[in-house]
Motif scaffolding. Sequence first.
Motif, short mmCIF file in Angstrom:
data_model
loop_
_atom_site.label_atom_id
_atom_site.label_comp_id
_atom_site.label_asym_id
_atom_site.label_seq_id
_atom_site.Cartn_x
_atom_site.Cartn_y
_atom_site.Cartn_z
N ARG A 187 0.83 -1.21 0.00
CA ARG A 187 0.00 0.00 0.00
C ARG A 187 0.86 1.26 0.00
O ARG A 187 0.59 2.21 -0.75
CB ARG A 187 -0.94 -0.01 1.21
CG ARG A 187 -1.78 1.25 1.37
CD ARG A 187 -2.62 1.54 0.15
NE ARG A 187 -3.32 2.82 0.27
CZ ARG A 187 -3.72 3.55 -0.75
NH1 ARG A 187 -3.50 3.15 -1.99
NH2 ARG A 187 -4.35 4.70 -0.56
N LEU A 188 1.90 1.28 0.81
CA LEU A 188 2.79 2.45 0.85
C LEU A 188 3.52 2.62 -0.48
O LEU A 188 3.69 3.75 -0.97
CB LEU A 188 3.79 2.31 1.99
CG LEU A 188 3.21 2.36 3.41
CD1 LEU A 188 4.30 2.16 4.44
CD2 LEU A 188 2.47 3.68 3.67
N ALA A 189 3.94 1.51 -1.08
CA ALA A 189 4.60 1.58 -2.38
C ALA A 189 3.64 2.09 -3.45
O ALA A 189 4.03 2.89 -4.32
CB ALA A 189 5.15 0.21 -2.76
N ALA A 190 2.38 1.64 -3.40
CA ALA A 190 1.38 2.10 -4.37
C ALA A 190 1.15 3.60 -4.22
O ALA A 190 0.99 4.31 -5.22
CB ALA A 190 0.08 1.33 -4.18
N MET A 191 1.12 4.08 -2.96
CA MET A 191 0.95 5.50 -2.73
C MET A 191 2.14 6.30 -3.27
O MET A 191 1.96 7.37 -3.85
CB MET A 191 0.78 5.77 -1.23
CG MET A 191 -0.56 5.31 -0.67
SD MET A 191 -0.55 5.13 1.14
CE MET A 191 0.17 6.68 1.66
N LYS A 192 3.34 5.77 -3.09
CA LYS A 192 4.55 6.51 -3.49
C LYS A 192 4.76 6.52 -5.00
O LYS A 192 5.09 7.55 -5.59
CB LYS A 192 5.77 5.90 -2.80
CG LYS A 192 7.08 6.62 -3.10
CD LYS A 192 8.22 6.05 -2.30
CE LYS A 192 9.54 6.73 -2.62
NZ LYS A 192 9.53 8.18 -2.30
N TRP A 193 4.54 5.35 -5.63
CA TRP A 193 4.86 5.23 -7.05
C TRP A 193 3.63 5.12 -7.94
O TRP A 193 3.76 4.93 -9.15
CB TRP A 193 5.77 4.03 -7.26
CG TRP A 193 7.15 4.26 -6.72
CD1 TRP A 193 8.05 5.20 -7.13
CD2 TRP A 193 7.77 3.56 -5.63
NE1 TRP A 193 9.20 5.13 -6.37
CE2 TRP A 193 9.07 4.12 -5.45
CE3 TRP A 193 7.40 2.50 -4.80
CZ2 TRP A 193 9.95 3.67 -4.48
CZ3 TRP A 193 8.28 2.05 -3.83
CH2 TRP A 193 9.54 2.63 -3.67
N GLY A 194 2.45 5.23 -7.36
CA GLY A 194 1.24 5.23 -8.18
C GLY A 194 0.91 3.90 -8.82
O GLY A 194 0.33 3.87 -9.91
N TRP A 195 1.24 2.79 -8.14
CA TRP A 195 0.93 1.48 -8.69
C TRP A 195 -0.58 1.29 -8.79
O TRP A 195 -1.32 1.63 -7.88
CB TRP A 195 1.51 0.38 -7.81
CG TRP A 195 3.01 0.33 -7.82
CD1 TRP A 195 3.86 1.05 -8.62
CD2 TRP A 195 3.85 -0.48 -6.98
NE1 TRP A 195 5.16 0.75 -8.32
CE2 TRP A 195 5.18 -0.19 -7.33
CE3 TRP A 195 3.59 -1.41 -5.97
CZ2 TRP A 195 6.26 -0.81 -6.71
CZ3 TRP A 195 4.66 -2.02 -5.34
CH2 TRP A 195 5.98 -1.73 -5.71
N ALA A 196 -1.01 0.73 -9.89
CA ALA A 196 -2.44 0.54 -10.11
C ALA A 196 -2.65 -0.67 -11.00
O ALA A 196 -1.70 -1.25 -11.54
CB ALA A 196 -3.07 1.78 -10.73
N LEU A 197 -3.91 -1.06 -11.14
CA LEU A 197 -4.30 -2.14 -12.06
C LEU A 197 -5.16 -1.53 -13.16
O LEU A 197 -6.39 -1.54 -13.07
CB LEU A 197 -5.08 -3.23 -11.31
CG LEU A 197 -4.31 -4.03 -10.26
CD1 LEU A 197 -5.26 -4.99 -9.55
CD2 LEU A 197 -3.17 -4.80 -10.90
N PRO A 198 -4.54 -0.99 -14.20
CA PRO A 198 -5.32 -0.34 -15.26
C PRO A 198 -6.18 -1.34 -16.01
O PRO A 198 -5.76 -2.45 -16.29
CB PRO A 198 -4.25 0.27 -16.16
CG PRO A 198 -3.03 -0.58 -15.93
CD PRO A 198 -3.10 -0.98 -14.48
N VAL A 199 -7.41 -0.93 -16.32
CA VAL A 199 -8.34 -1.77 -17.06
C VAL A 199 -8.68 -1.14 -18.40
O VAL A 199 -8.65 -1.80 -19.44
CB VAL A 199 -9.64 -1.99 -16.24
CG1 VAL A 199 -10.64 -2.78 -17.07
CG2 VAL A 199 -9.32 -2.71 -14.93
N PHE A 200 -8.99 0.15 -18.36
CA PHE A 200 -9.41 0.84 -19.57
C PHE A 200 -8.26 1.68 -20.13
O PHE A 200 -7.41 2.18 -19.38
CB PHE A 200 -10.60 1.75 -19.29
CG PHE A 200 -11.79 1.02 -18.74
CD1 PHE A 200 -12.52 0.16 -19.53
CD2 PHE A 200 -12.17 1.18 -17.41
CE1 PHE A 200 -13.61 -0.52 -19.04
CE2 PHE A 200 -13.26 0.51 -16.90
CZ PHE A 200 -13.98 -0.35 -17.72
N ASN A 201 -8.24 1.84 -21.42
CA ASN A 201 -7.30 2.73 -22.07
C ASN A 201 -7.65 4.16 -21.67
O ASN A 201 -8.78 4.60 -21.88
CB ASN A 201 -7.40 2.58 -23.59
CG ASN A 201 -6.32 3.36 -24.32
OD1 ASN A 201 -5.88 4.40 -23.87
ND2 ASN A 201 -5.89 2.84 -25.46
#
Length: 209
Positions: A187-201
């Motif tokens: 969670r902290l890494a996602a907050m820092k580097w903007g990690w996400a699971l993109p679905v749509f273009n």
Amino acid sequence: MLYWLHWIDLAGVAVFAIAGTLMAYKKHMDGFGVVVLASVTAVGGGTLRDMILDLPVFWVQDPSFFYVITAAAAVTILWLRRKETFPLKYLLFADAIGLAFFNVMGLQKALTYGASPFIAIILGTMTGVFGGLIRDVICREIPLVLKGELYATTCILGGAGYILCSTFGSSIPVAMFVAFSLTLSLRLAAMKWGWALPVFNPHDKITDE
């Protein structure tokens, strides 16, 4: 074991109560609003979990949880009154810690009462995210669980880490520590580097055609 699990549960409630109080401060709520937001954030997920498991709701059986909520909210208010600014990172950090705490406790409680590993992971995730979801809806914010950065996914991966540790013979405390650390770190890494699971273009557009 139940004794120290209770203290971990109290710690999770305290951290989420802090997150709820920070949101109430951000929204300029009065004292009653602080109490409501701190409480629903702290007990919302665990309440849903216990209802699904058909168990007595934990805070109904033990009022000490509300003593902890009140104390955590009061300390946070006193601290905020000494601050001139409110960095959003405080809220996000407190929420991340509470998310990890409640994910682990929800998972462990579900397993204790006979849930399968798959269902336990789901209930752990629900325990972690539901209180914050209610908080954000009340405050008319887009819930963190629905935003782009990894949120509920971190609970699922943390829960999977717990199950893997248990499968390979780790003790419950070790498995809980691994799950907590994995959930919080992701969670902290996602907050820092903007990690996400993109679905749509992101360039897709909806038309009437």
